[in-house]
Design a protein around this motif. Sequence first.
Motif, mmCIF file in Angstrom:
data_model
loop_
_atom_site.group_PDB
_atom_site.id
_atom_site.type_symbol
_atom_site.label_atom_id
_atom_site.label_comp_id
_atom_site.label_asym_id
_atom_site.label_seq_id
_atom_site.Cartn_x
_atom_site.Cartn_y
_atom_site.Cartn_z
ATOM 1 N N LYS A 4 21.905 -2.251 32.297
ATOM 2 C CA LYS A 4 22.976 -1.188 31.129
ATOM 3 C C LYS A 4 24.310 -2.041 30.605
ATOM 4 O O LYS A 4 24.216 -2.796 31.059
ATOM 5 C CB LYS A 4 22.895 0.005 32.271
ATOM 6 C CG LYS A 4 23.877 1.230 30.797
ATOM 7 C CD LYS A 4 25.013 2.462 32.340
ATOM 8 C CE LYS A 4 24.885 2.926 33.204
ATOM 9 N NZ LYS A 4 24.214 4.361 32.487
ATOM 10 N N SER A 13 16.785 12.153 39.014
ATOM 11 C CA SER A 13 17.706 11.834 38.101
ATOM 12 C C SER A 13 17.205 12.091 36.070
ATOM 13 O O SER A 13 16.288 11.652 36.243
ATOM 14 C CB SER A 13 18.624 10.633 38.213
ATOM 15 O OG SER A 13 17.919 9.715 37.629
ATOM 16 N N ASP A 69 23.423 0.769 46.388
ATOM 17 C CA ASP A 69 24.881 1.805 45.432
ATOM 18 C C ASP A 69 25.991 2.181 46.446
ATOM 19 O O ASP A 69 25.887 2.091 48.001
ATOM 20 C CB ASP A 69 24.240 2.875 45.831
ATOM 21 C CG ASP A 69 24.470 3.962 44.230
ATOM 22 O OD1 ASP A 69 24.449 3.816 43.150
ATOM 23 O OD2 ASP A 69 25.940 4.116 43.796
ATOM 24 N N LEU A 70 26.760 2.110 46.248
ATOM 25 C CA LEU A 70 27.976 2.576 46.532
ATOM 26 C C LEU A 70 27.971 3.226 47.921
ATOM 27 O O LEU A 70 28.783 4.310 48.197
ATOM 28 C CB LEU A 70 29.013 2.157 45.738
ATOM 29 C CG LEU A 70 29.392 1.279 45.391
ATOM 30 C CD1 LEU A 70 30.345 1.797 43.869
ATOM 31 C CD2 LEU A 70 29.911 0.462 45.363
ATOM 32 N N LEU A 71 26.872 4.980 47.036
ATOM 33 C CA LEU A 71 27.414 5.987 47.086
ATOM 34 C C LEU A 71 26.101 6.484 48.727
ATOM 35 O O LEU A 71 25.279 5.420 48.365
ATOM 36 C CB LEU A 71 26.577 6.864 46.277
ATOM 37 C CG LEU A 71 27.933 6.836 44.842
ATOM 38 C CD1 LEU A 71 27.570 8.004 44.027
ATOM 39 C CD2 LEU A 71 29.858 7.550 46.025
ATOM 40 N N GLY A 118 26.639 0.464 50.114
ATOM 41 C CA GLY A 118 27.426 -1.298 49.894
ATOM 42 C C GLY A 118 27.398 -1.287 48.214
ATOM 43 O O GLY A 118 26.644 -1.176 47.866
ATOM 44 N N ASP A 119 28.322 -2.345 48.265
ATOM 45 C CA ASP A 119 28.900 -3.274 46.711
ATOM 46 C C ASP A 119 28.436 -3.908 46.125
ATOM 47 O O ASP A 119 28.188 -5.112 47.262
ATOM 48 C CB ASP A 119 30.344 -3.747 46.620
ATOM 49 C CG ASP A 119 31.092 -3.677 45.490
ATOM 50 O OD1 ASP A 119 29.965 -3.946 44.486
ATOM 51 O OD2 ASP A 119 32.168 -4.287 45.486
ATOM 52 N N PHE A 120 27.237 -4.084 45.444
ATOM 53 C CA PHE A 120 26.201 -4.963 45.182
ATOM 54 C C PHE A 120 27.410 -6.290 44.488
ATOM 55 O O PHE A 120 26.638 -7.510 45.033
ATOM 56 C CB PHE A 120 25.856 -4.516 44.478
ATOM 57 C CG PHE A 120 25.159 -5.034 43.183
ATOM 58 C CD1 PHE A 120 23.580 -6.285 44.079
ATOM 59 C CD2 PHE A 120 25.556 -6.723 41.965
ATOM 60 C CE1 PHE A 120 23.594 -7.533 43.161
ATOM 61 C CE2 PHE A 120 24.956 -7.280 41.518
ATOM 62 C CZ PHE A 120 23.989 -7.875 42.258
ATOM 63 N N PRO A 170 21.066 8.505 42.369
ATOM 64 C CA PRO A 170 20.195 9.378 43.019
ATOM 65 C C PRO A 170 19.285 8.862 43.233
ATOM 66 O O PRO A 170 18.271 9.489 44.703
ATOM 67 C CB PRO A 170 20.367 10.860 42.606
ATOM 68 C CG PRO A 170 20.373 10.811 41.569
ATOM 69 C CD PRO A 170 21.191 9.506 40.443
ATOM 70 N N GLY A 171 18.830 7.686 42.574
ATOM 71 C CA GLY A 171 17.239 7.496 43.209
ATOM 72 C C GLY A 171 16.158 7.699 42.321
ATOM 73 O O GLY A 171 14.701 7.511 42.267
ATOM 74 N N GLY A 172 16.422 8.224 40.852
ATOM 75 C CA GLY A 172 15.472 8.489 39.900
ATOM 76 C C GLY A 172 14.653 7.044 39.339
ATOM 77 O O GLY A 172 13.356 6.920 38.995
ATOM 78 N N TRP A 173 15.378 6.315 39.426
ATOM 79 C CA TRP A 173 14.941 4.735 38.688
ATOM 80 C C TRP A 173 13.515 4.326 39.953
ATOM 81 O O TRP A 173 12.063 3.871 39.658
ATOM 82 C CB TRP A 173 15.673 3.490 38.179
ATOM 83 C CG TRP A 173 16.338 3.744 36.717
ATOM 84 C CD1 TRP A 173 16.350 5.224 36.537
ATOM 85 C CD2 TRP A 173 17.057 3.027 36.171
ATOM 86 N NE1 TRP A 173 16.966 4.710 35.198
ATOM 87 C CE2 TRP A 173 17.355 3.015 34.944
ATOM 88 C CE3 TRP A 173 17.267 1.442 36.038
ATOM 89 C CZ2 TRP A 173 17.857 2.585 34.127
ATOM 90 C CZ3 TRP A 173 17.583 0.775 35.383
ATOM 91 C CH2 TRP A 173 18.008 1.286 34.114
ATOM 92 N N LEU A 209 30.254 -5.224 36.476
ATOM 93 C CA LEU A 209 28.561 -5.349 37.318
ATOM 94 C C LEU A 209 27.441 -5.941 35.850
ATOM 95 O O LEU A 209 27.186 -6.264 36.259
ATOM 96 C CB LEU A 209 28.951 -3.683 37.149
ATOM 97 C CG LEU A 209 29.655 -3.353 37.941
ATOM 98 C CD1 LEU A 209 29.869 -1.465 37.883
ATOM 99 C CD2 LEU A 209 29.548 -3.686 39.478
ATOM 100 N N ASP A 230 20.998 -0.011 36.898
ATOM 101 C CA ASP A 230 21.672 1.087 35.708
ATOM 102 C C ASP A 230 23.608 1.529 36.340
ATOM 103 O O ASP A 230 23.832 1.937 36.396
ATOM 104 C CB ASP A 230 21.484 2.173 36.254
ATOM 105 C CG ASP A 230 20.817 3.617 35.334
ATOM 106 O OD1 ASP A 230 21.371 3.418 34.092
ATOM 107 O OD2 ASP A 230 20.610 4.563 35.625
ATOM 108 N N MET A 231 24.153 0.467 37.472
ATOM 109 C CA MET A 231 25.127 0.551 37.789
ATOM 110 C C MET A 231 26.487 0.322 36.415
ATOM 111 O O MET A 231 26.257 0.293 34.963
ATOM 112 C CB MET A 231 25.739 -1.082 38.259
ATOM 113 C CG MET A 231 25.271 -1.059 39.368
ATOM 114 S SD MET A 231 25.933 -2.615 40.569
ATOM 115 C CE MET A 231 25.267 -4.205 39.346
ATOM 116 N N ALA A 232 27.052 1.539 36.485
ATOM 117 C CA ALA A 232 27.899 1.886 35.812
ATOM 118 C C ALA A 232 29.521 2.574 36.769
ATOM 119 O O ALA A 232 28.997 2.807 37.841
ATOM 120 C CB ALA A 232 27.703 3.398 35.427
#
Length: 235
Positions: A191, A63, A111-113, A126-128, A92-95, A170, A151-153
Amino acid sequence: MTEPTKPDNKRRRVNFSKEKIEIRDTHEKVRTAKKRTEQSARWLERQLNDPYVKRARAEGWRSRAAFKLIEIDDAYKLIKRDSYVLDLGVAPGGWAQVAIKRGAKKVIGVDLLHVNPIEGVDLIVGDFTEQEIQNQMLEMLGRKPDLIMSDMAANTVGHRETDHIRTIALAEAAAYFAIEFLETGGSFITKVFQGGGVGEMLDALKKNFKKVYHFKPKSSRSESVELFLVATGRK
Ligand SMILES: C[S@@+](CC[C@H](N)C(=O)[O-])C[C@H]1O[C@@H](n2cnc3c(N)ncnc32)[C@H](O)[C@@H]1O
């Protein structure tokens, strides 16, 4: 209460020179397809022409967000060799890639995704904000984290204020989690958005960390109100 201090200019300067690459600056136009809304066409056009997107692709980062963490870490040196790291909103995993590349020993991402596997990173879907997920992260890490980065948004609903409030919520959840579980001396990144709403969280961070900074990476789009809070030295 004093405002959070900014790092001095020298520390804020970011040097990408070692990683410089040639970017072909070709502007691609995106036609508005029948089913594509004007808004998504604009997003796609911006993506295709964004130098950080091109650079991320060329350098193998998942990302463009990777460059934000690179800038933050260049400024504050948060990822230490053998650090234990929690990455909140990893997809998607950049950090996570940056953390591993910079020597972190163990990284757990949530991540939710779904996220495609990243070497050296353990992933949780899952949901943090759910306690069960938080416990799972801590158990998988096996000891207190040295760095918690969020970096959650929240998914945007198109209503600016609502989006703002949901993402700040968040950040708050991440901040109180960090205050509770970080290793002494540990660091926290989150963030947030310019324009307020972080007062109480900021006070709590200032109380529990030696330093709290605001940081706007150059790779964060200038038109975006996004910025990062960086808290160092968990007391
Ligand atoms: C800007 S992206 C993160 C990009 C990532 N740092 C990178 O470098 O690739 C924000 C992510 O936060 C995730 N997210 C939002 N709310 C979440 C929650 N409650 N729990 C876990 N992840 C969440 C979203 O699914 C999204 O993937």
